[in-house]
Design a protein around this motif. Structure first.
Motif, PDB file in Angstrom:
ATOM      1  N   SER A 250       1.049  -1.242   0.039  1.00 31.03           N
ATOM      2  CA  SER A 250       0.101   0.052  -0.058  1.00 31.03           C
ATOM      3  C   SER A 250       0.733   1.291  -0.127  1.00 31.03           C
ATOM      4  N   ARG A 251       1.994   1.246   0.683  1.00 30.41           N
ATOM      5  CA  ARG A 251       2.839   2.492   0.699  1.00 30.41           C
ATOM      6  C   ARG A 251       3.637   2.537  -0.575  1.00 30.41           C
ATOM      7  N   LYS A 252       3.764   1.542  -1.352  1.00 32.11           N
ATOM      8  CA  LYS A 252       4.296   1.774  -2.779  1.00 32.11           C
ATOM      9  C   LYS A 252       3.456   2.368  -3.672  1.00 32.11           C
ATOM     10  N   VAL A 253       2.107   2.076  -3.494  1.00 33.52           N
ATOM     11  CA  VAL A 253       1.173   2.277  -4.351  1.00 33.52           C
ATOM     12  C   VAL A 253       0.811   3.966  -3.902  1.00 33.52           C
ATOM     13  N   ILE A 254       0.755   4.118  -2.619  1.00 34.26           N
ATOM     14  CA  ILE A 254       0.469   5.650  -2.344  1.00 34.26           C
ATOM     15  C   ILE A 254       1.610   6.642  -2.974  1.00 34.26           C
ATOM     16  N   ASP A 255       3.022   5.922  -2.712  1.00 32.82           N
ATOM     17  CA  ASP A 255       3.961   6.778  -3.456  1.00 32.82           C
ATOM     18  C   ASP A 255       3.872   7.123  -5.170  1.00 32.82           C
ATOM     19  N   TYR A 256       3.284   6.085  -5.561  1.00 40.08           N
ATOM     20  CA  TYR A 256       3.392   6.091  -7.044  1.00 40.08           C
ATOM     21  C   TYR A 256       2.130   6.977  -7.199  1.00 40.08           C
ATOM     22  N   ILE A 257       1.020   7.044  -6.635  1.00 42.16           N
ATOM     23  CA  ILE A 257      -0.244   8.050  -6.961  1.00 42.16           C
ATOM     24  C   ILE A 257       0.403   9.380  -6.470  1.00 42.16           C
ATOM     25  N   ALA A 258       1.004   9.594  -5.509  1.00 40.20           N
ATOM     26  CA  ALA A 258       1.440  10.945  -5.069  1.00 40.20           C
ATOM     27  C   ALA A 258       2.201  11.589  -6.015  1.00 40.20           C
ATOM     28  N   GLY A 259       2.956  10.685  -6.785  1.00 42.06           N
ATOM     29  CA  GLY A 259       4.045  11.313  -7.724  1.00 42.06           C
ATOM     30  C   GLY A 259       3.481  11.521  -8.795  1.00 42.06           C
ATOM     31  N   MET A 260       2.134  11.233  -9.306  1.00 46.34           N
ATOM     32  CA  MET A 260       1.571  11.407 -10.569  1.00 46.34           C
ATOM     33  C   MET A 260       1.183  12.757 -10.947  1.00 46.34           C
ATOM     34  N   THR A 261       1.269  12.952 -12.189  1.00 46.08           N
ATOM     35  CA  THR A 261       0.751  14.433 -12.557  1.00 46.08           C
ATOM     36  C   THR A 261      -0.923  14.066 -12.907  1.00 46.08           C
ATOM     37  N   ASP A 262      -1.636  15.234 -13.195  1.00 44.43           N
ATOM     38  CA  ASP A 262      -2.890  15.258 -13.443  1.00 44.43           C
ATOM     39  C   ASP A 262      -3.440  14.364 -14.649  1.00 44.43           C
ATOM     40  N   ASN A 263      -2.671  14.615 -15.690  1.00 45.92           N
ATOM     41  CA  ASN A 263      -2.926  13.973 -16.793  1.00 45.92           C
ATOM     42  C   ASN A 263      -2.593  12.442 -16.913  1.00 45.92           C
ATOM     43  N   TYR A 264      -1.556  12.345 -16.158  1.00 43.06           N
ATOM     44  CA  TYR A 264      -0.947  10.869 -16.056  1.00 43.06           C
ATOM     45  C   TYR A 264      -1.887  10.132 -15.237  1.00 43.06           C
ATOM     46  N   LEU A 265      -2.550  10.572 -14.030  1.00 42.25           N
ATOM     47  CA  LEU A 265      -3.650   9.904 -13.284  1.00 42.25           C
ATOM     48  C   LEU A 265      -4.730   9.671 -14.338  1.00 42.25           C
ATOM     49  N   LEU A 266      -5.268  10.443 -14.918  1.00 38.81           N
ATOM     50  CA  LEU A 266      -6.360  10.294 -16.037  1.00 38.81           C
ATOM     51  C   LEU A 266      -6.061   9.058 -16.962  1.00 38.81           C
ATOM     52  N   GLN A 267      -4.670   9.082 -17.246  1.00 40.45           N
ATOM     53  CA  GLN A 267      -4.406   8.183 -18.204  1.00 40.45           C
ATOM     54  C   GLN A 267      -4.529   6.493 -17.608  1.00 40.45           C
ATOM     55  N   VAL A 268      -4.025   6.535 -16.440  1.00 40.26           N
ATOM     56  CA  VAL A 268      -4.035   5.299 -15.693  1.00 40.26           C
ATOM     57  C   VAL A 268      -5.332   4.964 -15.385  1.00 40.26           C
ATOM     58  N   TYR A 269      -6.043   5.963 -14.742  1.00 45.67           N
ATOM     59  CA  TYR A 269      -7.418   5.659 -14.592  1.00 45.67           C
ATOM     60  C   TYR A 269      -8.302   5.061 -15.668  1.00 45.67           C
ATOM     61  N   SER A 270      -7.992   5.651 -16.713  1.00 47.06           N
ATOM     62  CA  SER A 270      -8.732   5.177 -18.248  1.00 47.06           C
ATOM     63  C   SER A 270      -8.462   3.814 -18.352  1.00 47.06           C
ATOM     64  N   ASN A 271      -7.126   3.584 -18.253  1.00 44.43           N
ATOM     65  CA  ASN A 271      -6.648   2.212 -18.514  1.00 44.43           C
ATOM     66  C   ASN A 271      -7.360   1.143 -17.631  1.00 44.43           C
ATOM     67  N   TYR A 272      -7.656   1.472 -16.479  1.00 46.40           N
ATOM     68  CA  TYR A 272      -8.243   0.629 -15.508  1.00 46.40           C
ATOM     69  C   TYR A 272      -9.797   0.605 -15.844  1.00 46.40           C
ATOM     70  N   GLN A 273     -10.289   1.633 -16.162  1.00 49.83           N
ATOM     71  CA  GLN A 273     -11.682   1.734 -16.378  1.00 49.83           C
ATOM     72  C   GLN A 273     -12.040   0.911 -17.506  1.00 49.83           C
ATOM     73  N   ASN A 274     -11.389   0.756 -18.496  1.00 51.19           N
ATOM     74  CA  ASN A 274     -11.432   0.230 -19.894  1.00 51.19           C
ATOM     75  C   ASN A 274     -11.295  -1.205 -19.488  1.00 51.19           C
ATOM     76  N   ASN A 275     -10.468  -1.659 -18.402  1.00 54.06           N
ATOM     77  CA  ASN A 275     -10.120  -3.177 -18.449  1.00 54.06           C
ATOM     78  C   ASN A 275     -11.035  -3.664 -17.276  1.00 54.06           C
ATOM     79  N   GLN A 276     -12.020  -2.907 -16.964  1.00 52.95           N
ATOM     80  CA  GLN A 276     -13.022  -3.495 -15.767  1.00 52.95           C
ATOM     81  C   GLN A 276     -13.892  -4.616 -16.402  1.00 52.95           C
TER      82      GLN A 276
END
Length: 367
Positions: free
Chosen positions: A341-367
């Motif tokens: 969980s700490r690894k993932v928190i570090d990963y998300i905290a370092g994201m830019t706005d657009n990169y979060l949208l990109q990763v979110y879109s990827n997970y949303q499409n694979n649901q």
């Protein structure tokens, strides 16, 4: 390089006082000057360019991003520091590094990630603490940048949400700094009482607020949130109405009342006006910048990304964004000393706005 200690006030932090968490041989650059380079060349610094300040999803290119804010903090802080004879290298390093731990979507994202962190038993999430963590434990594959204690402390204690009329530094040892750093994860009150160990750190702290108060008004007016004529008269009469007036008034007041002192101070009228302006901004900008629908949307995004990353970690999905863009670049020490969980928190905290949208879109499409 010239020895600029001869130009410094007796209350300034001298170059020879610099302490690194891990000893190393210095080069021709003064230690705090070298810290500036290490921050500017960090990957986290590059990501400032696509992190929101207050307003998100705006088509107006003149609305502030995080990159602009930290540069304004640096300029304001160095102006005060030069007038008071303080160490500008230390001031610039702390100013440029103070928001490296900010999440995507600003304080909204920070609040959401704090909720997730607490649910995962990882403690409180504060962007200023994450900035220190970024520089000590995440950058360069998990080795960190080995900055000076004074710069790290100024970053940790920069929180511009708390306004004081006086800022008095408190000397600390390396052990005391680390104790505050670790305690902030466990006790939410620690963050409210952090005090910089240097006068330069105090300058950065107040400069953070000076930088955003007037600029956030400019941004809000540009977006039609309100007009400058709506500002209360008691604020305008003291600070002015334009950002340049607000900045200049506060800087000159602090310099005038702090010359020859071992602490920072501002006059009663300016302090009261700043307090009122901060309250006005809270009621008319920060609370209204994101409605409940936006909060729910962002929280859904953060949680879907967090859950997706946790699943990828547990399934050792080497093709995921998490591995390809983050974990594959981390050393064994980082892998062994941090929970999933700490690894993932570090990963998300370092994201830019657009990169979060990109990763979110990827997970949303694979649901």
């Amino acid at each position: 390089m010239r020895n600029h200690n001869q130009y410094l006030s007796s209350y300034a932090t001298k170059d020879e006082e610099a302490i690194r968490c891990t000893r190393e041989e210095e080069d021709i650059r003064p230690p705090f000057f070298r810290d500036i380079d290490r921050i500017i060349y960090s990957m986290a610094y590059t990501r400032y360019m696509d992190k929101a300040q207050v307003f998100t999803y705006q088509k107006n290119d003149h609305i502030s991003k995080r990159m602009i804010h930290v540069q304004m903090v640096s300029k304001i802080a160095r102006t005060i520091g030069r007038a008071l004879g303080l160490n500008e290298d230390l001031i610039e390093a702390a100013s440029l590094g103070h928001d490296l731990g900010h999440t995507p979507f600003g304080h909204v994202g920070e609040s959401i990630l704090n909720k997730i962190s607490l649910e995962q038993k990882e403690g409180y999430f504060h962007h200023n603490i994450q900035s220190v963590r970024m520089l000590m434990e995440i950058e360069q594959g998990g080795v960190g940048r080995n900055l000076t204690l004074q710069v790290l402390d100024a970053i940790m204690c920069h929180n511009g949400e708390f306004l004081n009329q006086e800022y008095r530094p408190i000397k600390k040892t390396k052990e005391e700094f680390l104790s505050e750093y670790h305690a902030s994860y466990q006790d939410s009150n620690v963050i409210k009482h952090l005090i910089p160990m240097t006068l330069e750190g105090c300058v950065v702290r107040i400069s953070d607020m000076i930088a955003y108060l007037g600029r956030d008004i400019d941004d809000a007016c540009a977006l039609g949130v309100f007009e400058k004529k709506d500002l209360p008269k008691e604020i305008i009469d003291v600070l002015g109405v334009h950002n340049r007036e607000i900045i200049n008034t506060i800087i000159m007041d602090i310099v005038t009342h702090s010359v020859g002192k071992d602490y920072l101070c501002m006059s009663d009228p300016v302090y009261r006006a700043m307090k009122s302006l901060k309250k006005f901004n809270m009621e008319h900008i920060y609370i209204k910048a994101h409605g409940s629908d936006t909060w729910e949307k962002y929280e859904h995004m953060f949680r879907l990304v967090f859950d997706g990353c946790m699943k990828d970690l547990q399934e050792n999905n080497k093709d995921s964004f998490l591995f390809q863009d983050f974990l594959n670049y981390k050393n064994k020490n980082y892998w062994n000393n941090n929970s999933d969980s700490r690894k993932v928190i570090d990963y998300i905290a370092g994201m830019t706005d657009n990169y979060l949208l990109q990763v979110y879109s990827n997970y949303q499409n694979n649901q």
